[in-house]
Design an enzyme around this catalytic site. Structure first.
Site, PDB file in Angstrom:
ATOM      1  N   HIS A  99       0.820  -1.224   0.000  1.00  0.00           N
ATOM      2  CA  HIS A  99       0.000   0.000   0.000  1.00  0.00           C
ATOM      3  C   HIS A  99       0.852   1.272   0.000  1.00  0.00           C
ATOM      4  CE1 HIS A  99       0.377  -0.150   4.535  1.00  0.00           C
ATOM      5  NE2 HIS A  99       0.422   1.168   4.363  1.00  0.00           N
ATOM      6  N   ASP A 129      -0.084  -7.529   1.381  1.00  0.00           N
ATOM      7  CA  ASP A 129       0.314  -6.123   1.497  1.00  0.00           C
ATOM      8  C   ASP A 129       1.835  -5.977   1.535  1.00  0.00           C
ATOM      9  OD1 ASP A 129      -0.032  -3.401   1.600  1.00  0.00           O
ATOM     10  OD2 ASP A 129      -0.229  -3.340   3.779  1.00  0.00           O
ATOM     11  N   SER A 208       4.599   2.315   7.958  1.00  0.00           N
ATOM     12  CA  SER A 208       4.276   1.131   7.159  1.00  0.00           C
ATOM     13  C   SER A 208       5.480   0.668   6.340  1.00  0.00           C
ATOM     14  CB  SER A 208       3.109   1.433   6.215  1.00  0.00           C
ATOM     15  OG  SER A 208       1.936   1.673   6.936  1.00  0.00           O
TER      16      SER A 208
END
Length: 256
Positions: A99, A129, A208
């Site tokens: 992402h 992801d 992230s």
């Protein structure tokens, strides 16, 4: 002559006495050693487990910037997102979240020494992801992170997250493993991630793709998501990381 010999004898006896006394003085006992160690512990401030863990991986952590075309000027790119990545091979191969890079027109990474370079996506595993990036150039002294095993983790173990929350960093936060084999559904309800490490080291947007590290300085997970029931997108104490084993297998890397 007798007086001379007597003087020599006395001198030798004195030397022997002082020598024996010196040897006895130099003999260390276990009590002496214990006292010295205790004094060192009390008088010197030793590095914390968190700082040692962060130092072990910090040189392998990179900032990942994603760019998109400017809707007002298609010849100009604008920053569309920021995330973190971790170098997992000496050739500069970077592991991050899908992402972070999804939909980007261009990617740019910044290494620990300030080196900036464009990067391209090598492979992705959207359902996990995860994405693998390859930079166009790397620092001469780049060292990959040491990859560990999440199988040894138990709730309560100390872990450290290193990344670029809101682009600030590299930033370090520490906490503990809160749980294992957790599930997380994306806010839009379209994706379910499983087998995750739950942790409480502070993580925010920008973390992230960054590494979750154990006290040995080994990467045991990739920070993937935070749970917040509001629209604030800020950390409330529940973060999730994909295990490093799952991350490796998902992007086609050999077992660690």
């Amino acid at each position: 002559m007798a007086v001379f010999l007597f003087g020599v004898l006395v001198s030798l006896l004195c030397v022997g006495v002082f020598s024996n006394a010196f040897e006895k003085q130099q003999t260390l006992t276990q009590k002496d050693i214990d006292a010295a160690v205790l004094h060192t512990l009390q008088s010197k401030e030793l590095p914390s487990p968190s700082s040692k863990a962060a130092a072990a991986v910090q040189g392998a952590v990179v900032r990942v910037l994603a760019f998109a075309a400017d809707p007002k000027n298609k010849n100009t790119d604008i920053e569309s997102g920021v995330g973190t990545g971790v170098v997992i091979k000496d050739d500069g191969t970077i592991l991050t979240n899908f992402h972070v890079v999804a939909g980007a027109k261009k990617l740019r990474v910044t290494f620990f020494d300030g080196t900036e370079t464009d990067a391209f996506v090598v492979s992705v595993q959207a359902d996990k992801d995860l994405a693998v990036l390859k930079p166009q150039k790397i620092p001469d002294d780049l060292e990959a992170a040491i990859l560990g095993s999440s199988q040894q983790l138990v709730p309560g173990d100390l872990v450290v997250a290193v990344g670029f929350p809101y682009g600030i960093g590299p930033s370090v936060s520490s906490g503990v493993v809160s749980g294992l084999n957790r599930h997380f559904k994306s806010p839009d309800g379209q994706q379910m991630l499983t087998g995750l490490i739950q942790f409480d080291a502070a993580a925010n947007p920008g973390n992230s793709g960054g590494p979750l590290v154990n006290t040995s300085g080994e990467v045991v997970g990739i920070v993937t998501a935070i749970l917040n029931p509001t629209s604030a997108r800020t950390f409330i104490g529940i973060g999730f990381a994909t295990t490093i084993e799952s991350a490796g297998s998902a992007v086609g890397l050999p077992p660690f």
